[in-house]
Every structure is written in structure tokens, then in C-alpha cells.
Design a protein around this motif. Structure first.
Motif, PDB file in Angstrom:
ATOM      1  N   VAL A 271      50.430   2.691  -3.181  1.00 56.85           N
ATOM      2  CA  VAL A 271      52.863   2.203  -3.622  1.00 56.85           C
ATOM      3  C   VAL A 271      52.414   2.214  -4.631  1.00 56.85           C
ATOM      4  CG1 VAL A 271      54.481   1.855  -2.417  1.00 56.85           C
ATOM      5  CG2 VAL A 271      52.937   2.007  -0.531  1.00 56.85           C
ATOM      6  N   LEU A 272      52.156   0.879  -5.004  1.00 54.10           N
ATOM      7  CA  LEU A 272      52.585   0.396  -6.273  1.00 54.10           C
ATOM      8  C   LEU A 272      51.657   0.559  -7.271  1.00 54.10           C
ATOM      9  CD1 LEU A 272      53.092  -3.339  -5.694  1.00 54.10           C
ATOM     10  CD2 LEU A 272      54.843  -1.784  -5.515  1.00 54.10           C
ATOM     11  N   PHE A 273      50.465   1.869  -7.090  1.00 55.98           N
ATOM     12  CA  PHE A 273      49.752   2.806  -8.294  1.00 55.98           C
ATOM     13  C   PHE A 273      49.367   3.195  -7.972  1.00 55.98           C
ATOM     14  CE2 PHE A 273      49.357  -1.940  -8.977  1.00 55.98           C
ATOM     15  CZ  PHE A 273      49.217  -2.373 -10.622  1.00 55.98           C
ATOM     16  N   PRO A 274      50.528   4.065  -7.852  1.00 56.49           N
ATOM     17  CA  PRO A 274      49.905   5.537  -7.256  1.00 56.49           C
ATOM     18  C   PRO A 274      49.264   6.628  -7.457  1.00 56.49           C
ATOM     19  CG  PRO A 274      52.332   5.554  -7.884  1.00 56.49           C
ATOM     20  CD  PRO A 274      51.885   5.153  -8.462  1.00 56.49           C
ATOM     21  N   GLY A 275      48.450   7.539  -7.071  1.00 56.68           N
ATOM     22  CA  GLY A 275      46.841   8.118  -7.529  1.00 56.68           C
ATOM     23  C   GLY A 275      45.759   7.688  -6.774  1.00 56.68           C
ATOM     24  N   LEU A 276      44.560   8.162  -7.111  1.00 52.29           N
ATOM     25  CA  LEU A 276      43.088   7.674  -6.892  1.00 52.29           C
ATOM     26  C   LEU A 276      43.004   6.728  -7.187  1.00 52.29           C
ATOM     27  CD1 LEU A 276      41.898  11.405  -6.992  1.00 52.29           C
ATOM     28  CD2 LEU A 276      42.974  10.137  -4.792  1.00 52.29           C
ATOM     29  N   ASP A 277      43.367   6.314  -8.036  1.00 54.69           N
ATOM     30  CA  ASP A 277      42.844   5.092  -8.826  1.00 54.69           C
ATOM     31  C   ASP A 277      43.416   3.750  -7.679  1.00 54.69           C
ATOM     32  OD1 ASP A 277      41.478   5.844 -10.950  1.00 54.69           O
ATOM     33  OD2 ASP A 277      42.453   5.500 -12.354  1.00 54.69           O
ATOM     34  N   GLY A 278      44.827   3.596  -7.266  1.00 51.16           N
ATOM     35  CA  GLY A 278      45.368   2.568  -6.951  1.00 51.16           C
ATOM     36  C   GLY A 278      44.949   3.066  -5.488  1.00 51.16           C
ATOM     37  N   LEU A 279      44.624   3.718  -4.659  1.00 52.31           N
ATOM     38  CA  LEU A 279      44.222   3.918  -3.526  1.00 52.31           C
ATOM     39  C   LEU A 279      43.038   3.353  -3.472  1.00 52.31           C
ATOM     40  CD1 LEU A 279      44.338   5.172  -0.715  1.00 52.31           C
ATOM     41  CD2 LEU A 279      43.231   7.757  -1.840  1.00 52.31           C
ATOM     42  N   SER A 280      42.077   3.684  -4.707  1.00 53.38           N
ATOM     43  CA  SER A 280      40.842   2.735  -4.553  1.00 53.38           C
ATOM     44  C   SER A 280      41.019   1.254  -4.303  1.00 53.38           C
ATOM     45  CB  SER A 280      39.925   3.598  -5.899  1.00 53.38           C
ATOM     46  OG  SER A 280      39.673   5.099  -5.530  1.00 53.38           O
ATOM     47  N   ARG A 281      41.390   1.355  -5.447  1.00 50.37           N
ATOM     48  CA  ARG A 281      42.407  -0.819  -5.688  1.00 50.37           C
ATOM     49  C   ARG A 281      42.771  -0.781  -3.733  1.00 50.37           C
ATOM     50  NH1 ARG A 281      46.190  -1.589 -10.883  1.00 50.37           N
ATOM     51  NH2 ARG A 281      45.902  -3.651  -9.448  1.00 50.37           N
ATOM     52  N   TRP A 282      43.927  -0.345  -3.558  1.00 50.35           N
ATOM     53  CA  TRP A 282      43.828  -0.457  -1.931  1.00 50.35           C
ATOM     54  C   TRP A 282      42.823  -0.987  -1.114  1.00 50.35           C
ATOM     55  CZ3 TRP A 282      45.028   3.180   1.793  1.00 50.35           C
ATOM     56  CH2 TRP A 282      45.511   2.182   3.806  1.00 50.35           C
ATOM     57  N   LEU A 283      42.233   0.278  -0.955  1.00 52.23           N
ATOM     58  CA  LEU A 283      40.985   0.453   0.191  1.00 52.23           C
ATOM     59  C   LEU A 283      39.772  -0.437  -0.182  1.00 52.23           C
ATOM     60  CD1 LEU A 283      40.517   3.931   0.310  1.00 52.23           C
ATOM     61  CD2 LEU A 283      41.468   2.582   2.194  1.00 52.23           C
ATOM     62  N   ARG A 284      39.450  -0.804  -1.637  1.00 56.63           N
ATOM     63  CA  ARG A 284      38.889  -2.368  -2.173  1.00 56.63           C
ATOM     64  C   ARG A 284      38.969  -3.825  -1.253  1.00 56.63           C
ATOM     65  NH1 ARG A 284      37.943  -0.783  -6.560  1.00 56.63           N
ATOM     66  NH2 ARG A 284      39.218  -2.454  -7.934  1.00 56.63           N
ATOM     67  N   ARG A 285      40.021  -3.638  -2.158  1.00 55.08           N
ATOM     68  CA  ARG A 285      40.820  -4.683  -1.483  1.00 55.08           C
ATOM     69  C   ARG A 285      41.042  -5.598   0.219  1.00 55.08           C
ATOM     70  NH1 ARG A 285      45.393  -6.338  -0.093  1.00 55.08           N
ATOM     71  NH2 ARG A 285      46.097  -4.583  -0.083  1.00 55.08           N
ATOM     72  N   TYR A 286      41.583  -3.750   0.864  1.00 57.61           N
ATOM     73  CA  TYR A 286      41.576  -4.056   2.144  1.00 57.61           C
ATOM     74  C   TYR A 286      40.652  -4.860   2.916  1.00 57.61           C
ATOM     75  CZ  TYR A 286      44.299  -3.044   6.787  1.00 57.61           C
ATOM     76  OH  TYR A 286      45.068  -2.856   7.661  1.00 57.61           O
ATOM     77  N   TYR A 287      39.301  -3.957   3.043  1.00 58.79           N
ATOM     78  CA  TYR A 287      38.690  -4.059   3.406  1.00 58.79           C
ATOM     79  C   TYR A 287      37.681  -5.226   2.739  1.00 58.79           C
ATOM     80  CZ  TYR A 287      39.987   0.079   5.993  1.00 58.79           C
ATOM     81  OH  TYR A 287      40.492   0.920   7.263  1.00 58.79           O
ATOM     82  N   ASN A 288      38.027  -6.159   1.753  1.00 59.96           N
ATOM     83  CA  ASN A 288      36.883  -6.917   1.171  1.00 59.96           C
ATOM     84  C   ASN A 288      36.873  -8.150   2.819  1.00 59.96           C
ATOM     85  OD1 ASN A 288      35.854  -7.562  -1.002  1.00 59.96           O
ATOM     86  ND2 ASN A 288      37.092  -9.667  -1.102  1.00 59.96           N
ATOM     87  N   PRO A 289      35.620  -8.193   3.020  1.00 55.46           N
ATOM     88  CA  PRO A 289      35.212  -9.385   3.877  1.00 55.46           C
ATOM     89  C   PRO A 289      36.582 -11.029   3.501  1.00 55.46           C
ATOM     90  CG  PRO A 289      33.878  -8.920   3.078  1.00 55.46           C
ATOM     91  CD  PRO A 289      34.208  -7.749   2.076  1.00 55.46           C
ATOM     92  N   ARG A 290      36.717 -11.250   4.317  1.00 57.66           N
ATOM     93  CA  ARG A 290      37.765 -12.514   4.689  1.00 57.66           C
ATOM     94  C   ARG A 290      37.187 -13.586   3.755  1.00 57.66           C
ATOM     95  NH1 ARG A 290      41.730 -14.228   7.752  1.00 57.66           N
ATOM     96  NH2 ARG A 290      42.164 -16.030   8.196  1.00 57.66           N
ATOM     97  N   PRO A 291      37.934 -13.998   3.176  1.00 56.34           N
ATOM     98  CA  PRO A 291      37.254 -15.384   2.498  1.00 56.34           C
ATOM     99  C   PRO A 291      36.624 -16.846   2.785  1.00 56.34           C
ATOM    100  CG  PRO A 291      39.435 -14.247   1.179  1.00 56.34           C
ATOM    101  CD  PRO A 291      39.009 -13.766   2.756  1.00 56.34           C
ATOM    102  N   PRO A 292      35.740 -16.938   2.601  1.00 52.97           N
ATOM    103  CA  PRO A 292      35.420 -18.056   3.016  1.00 52.97           C
ATOM    104  C   PRO A 292      36.445 -19.687   2.993  1.00 52.97           C
ATOM    105  CG  PRO A 292      33.312 -17.327   1.725  1.00 52.97           C
ATOM    106  CD  PRO A 292      35.091 -16.739   1.954  1.00 52.97           C
ATOM    107  N   GLY A 293      36.358 -19.609   4.448  1.00 57.90           N
ATOM    108  CA  GLY A 293      37.504 -21.156   4.763  1.00 57.90           C
ATOM    109  C   GLY A 293      38.630 -20.483   4.703  1.00 57.90           C
ATOM    110  N   ALA A 294      39.010 -19.561   4.638  1.00 59.24           N
ATOM    111  CA  ALA A 294      40.500 -18.621   4.865  1.00 59.24           C
ATOM    112  C   ALA A 294      40.753 -19.507   5.885  1.00 59.24           C
ATOM    113  CB  ALA A 294      40.705 -17.517   4.643  1.00 59.24           C
ATOM    114  N   PRO A 295      42.363 -20.045   6.441  1.00 55.54           N
ATOM    115  CA  PRO A 295      43.131 -20.673   7.942  1.00 55.54           C
ATOM    116  C   PRO A 295      43.466 -19.307   8.636  1.00 55.54           C
ATOM    117  CG  PRO A 295      44.907 -20.588   5.861  1.00 55.54           C
ATOM    118  CD  PRO A 295      43.257 -20.393   5.528  1.00 55.54           C
ATOM    119  N   ASP A 296      42.905 -19.529   9.838  1.00 56.56           N
ATOM    120  CA  ASP A 296      43.602 -18.482  10.982  1.00 56.56           C
ATOM    121  C   ASP A 296      44.744 -18.469  10.917  1.00 56.56           C
ATOM    122  OD1 ASP A 296      40.497 -18.262  11.372  1.00 56.56           O
ATOM    123  OD2 ASP A 296      40.632 -20.169  12.850  1.00 56.56           O
ATOM    124  N   LYS A 297      45.811 -19.337  10.356  1.00 57.54           N
ATOM    125  CA  LYS A 297      46.975 -19.259  10.868  1.00 57.54           C
ATOM    126  C   LYS A 297      47.837 -20.171  10.118  1.00 57.54           C
ATOM    127  CE  LYS A 297      50.625 -19.139  13.746  1.00 57.54           C
ATOM    128  NZ  LYS A 297      50.929 -18.289  15.240  1.00 57.54           N
TER     129      LYS A 297
END
Length: 281
Positions: free
Chosen positions: A253-279
Motif C-alpha cells: 500500500v505504501l509503495f504502490p507498484g511491483l517493487d512495493g508488492l515484492s517487498r511486502w511478499l518478501r517480508r510477509y513470508y519471511n521465517p519467524r525470527p528466532p526467539g520471537a515471543p509467542d504473545k
């Protein structure tokens, strides 16, 4: 919106470390009630940064040395070679906004009217989830109090709290005139022209000082009134990020276009950081 890392100390700036998402919401919207309008209409500019140690240096500040003296040279060259683009620029402030938008070192600093956009920039980089983030907020009504008379008069004439590029051009058509408006340092906030959807979607505004080498954090440390730093602890960042994604505050949304779409997908499907709290609690 990240700045350069360092170890600045801000003893006189109101700093608050939030503990959870609910407290963060309360802190972000604190003081937003406008009694004269009987509406929730804050007069705040926000800047989110992934590391609370980051300062408010501009891209010119970060170059070091006498680089700020080359400001007018770079801007002159930018205007010369960018004239064939599709972006119409009528004033120096249009050109300065366009240059900042495309990465030229300038005295401008990026801010937003949206606290959630600020949180996006605080939480967009999973590699920095191990450090505390910060959201700066500045009440521009307070910084407007020390503006030179011609700028105050322009705000009053327009019934505005922040400037447009056109308003600035009517007072100072070039940076040399702007810098000579007064001897004491000041900062003002202005809305850039709607250069593209990115500017619009990020609810963007810029800060500018009357000295290319001036440091905004140094100025705000003396200003004190209306200045606040909200510290978002590292353990809260993943929750902030997930809830922003659910609220559709994303790169797509904040970076409309294919570059922003790719940035979002790359981060969104990034593995959960080790040690991140469950809640968070």
C-alpha cells in the motif's frame, strides 16, 4: 525513514517506554482531542525508526564534512537533468521535494501525519527486531511559535498549521532567502506536492530547517515542548508488525507498484525470527 545509528541522549525530551499494544495505542493518540473543533484532530508529525539509538540527522548531515555547502550545486544539477521527467515542478520547494523523494541528499527529513505509517517504518525490517524502536512525535503548533514573522503571517493568512510548497514559495523563493529570514534556528513542516501515490499513501510531510548543516534533534532538545519519543521494545515489534499487516499498513500500500508488492511478499513470508515471543503481555 531510518536515520543514522549512534548513541544520542535526549534527557529533556519526554520519553515513554510502552509495555504492550494497548498502551502503544493510547500513547500514539494521546492529546489528539481538539477542543476548539470538538474533534479528534491532532497537530502531530510522526517519524518511526527501527532503532531507538538512531538520530534525526538529514541525508546532508550524514555526509559529514562540508557537504552541506554543496546543497545548492546538487539541487541545481538535479533541476537541470530532471526537467525531462513527467513531474511538473513550479517552485524550488517542488524541486526540493522531488529530489528528497528520489534519494538526493537534502536538508529535508521525512515525517508522516499517520502514527501507523510511522509504526510501519519502525517494524518493516525483521533484521532489527532485536533492538528497541522509537516513534518521534512533534507538535507543529509548538514549533510554529518560533517561526519568523513572515512565515507566521503566511500560516495565519491561510488558516493553516503546516505549509504547502506554494505557501513557502510565496515567502521564500530560494533557500538563501529562506535561511536569511531570521538568525535563530527554526523548523517548519510542509506537505510535499502529490508527486505520486507513494507520497499520498504515506500521508507524508517534510521538516526543513533554516540551515543545511543544522541538526533537528539538537533543536528539539532545546524546544522540549510538544516533543516526545515513544520507545517500542524489541519484544513488541513482531506483534506490531502482524497487526499492521492485518490493518493493511504494508509495503504493498505504501509503495504502490511491483517493487512495493515484492517487498511486502518478501517480508510477509519471511521465517519467524528466532526467539520471537509467542504473545506479548
Amino acid at each position: 525513514m531510518p536515520g543514522s545509528p549512534g548513541l544520542p541522549i535526549f534527557p529533556s525530551v519526554l520519553e515513554h517506554r510502552v509495555k504492550n499494544w494497548v498502551e502503544l495505542q493510547d500513547a500514539l493518540f494521546a492529546g489528539s482531542w481538539n477542543e476548539s473543533l470538538r474533534r479528534f484532530r491532532p497537530t502531530l508529525a510522526f517519524r518511526g525508526m527501527p532503532d531507538s539509538r538512531h538520530d534525526l540527522a538529514t541525508s546532508l548531515n550524514r555526509r559529514g564534512g562540508n557537504y552541506s555547502r554543496q546543497e545548492h550545486v546538487m539541487l541545481r544539477a538535479f533541476r537541470k537533468y530532471a526537467r525531462g521527467t513527467s513531474n511538473p515542478c513550479e517552485s524550488l520547494w517542488d524541486w526540493l521535494s522531488l529530489a528528497q523523494h528520489h534519494g538526493l541528499p537534502t536538508r529535508l527529513l521525512d515525517w508522516t501525519f499517520s502514527p501507523y505509517v510511522a509504526l510501519h517504518f519502525l517494524s518493516e525490517d525483521p533484521d532489527l527486531y532485536g533492538v528497541d524502536g522509537v516513534v518521534w512525535s512533534v507538535d507543529y503548533r509548538e514549533t510554529n511559535r518560533v517561526l519568523p514573522r513572515p512565515l507566521k503571517a503566511q500560516l495565519q493568512e491561510e488558516g493553516a498549521d503546516v505549509f504547502s510548497a506554494e505557501m513557502l514559495a510565496s515567502v521564500a523563493g530560494d533557500l538563501a532567502t529562506f535561511d536569511r529570514l531570521t538568525r535563530h534556528p527554526f523548523v517548519l513542516f510542509f506537505e510535499p506536492p502529490s508527486l505520486d501515490e507513494r507520497i499520498i499513501n504515506q500521508f507524508a510531510l517534510f521538516s526543513v530547517m533554516n540551515d543545511a548543516s543544522a541538526r533537528l534533534d539538537t533543536f528539539l532538545e532545546k524546544q522540549k515542548r510538544g516533543v516526545r519519543r515513544l520507545i517500542v521494545p524489541a519484544h513488541l515489534k513482531q506483534e506490531v508488525r502482524d497487526k499492521l499487516d492485518q490493518a493493511n499498513i504494508t509495503e504493498r500500500v505504501l509503495f504502490p507498484g511491483l517493487d512495493g508488492l515484492s517487498r511486502w511478499l518478501r517480508r510477509y513470508y519471511n521465517p519467524r525470527p528466532p526467539g520471537a515471543p509467542d504473545k506479548t503481555q
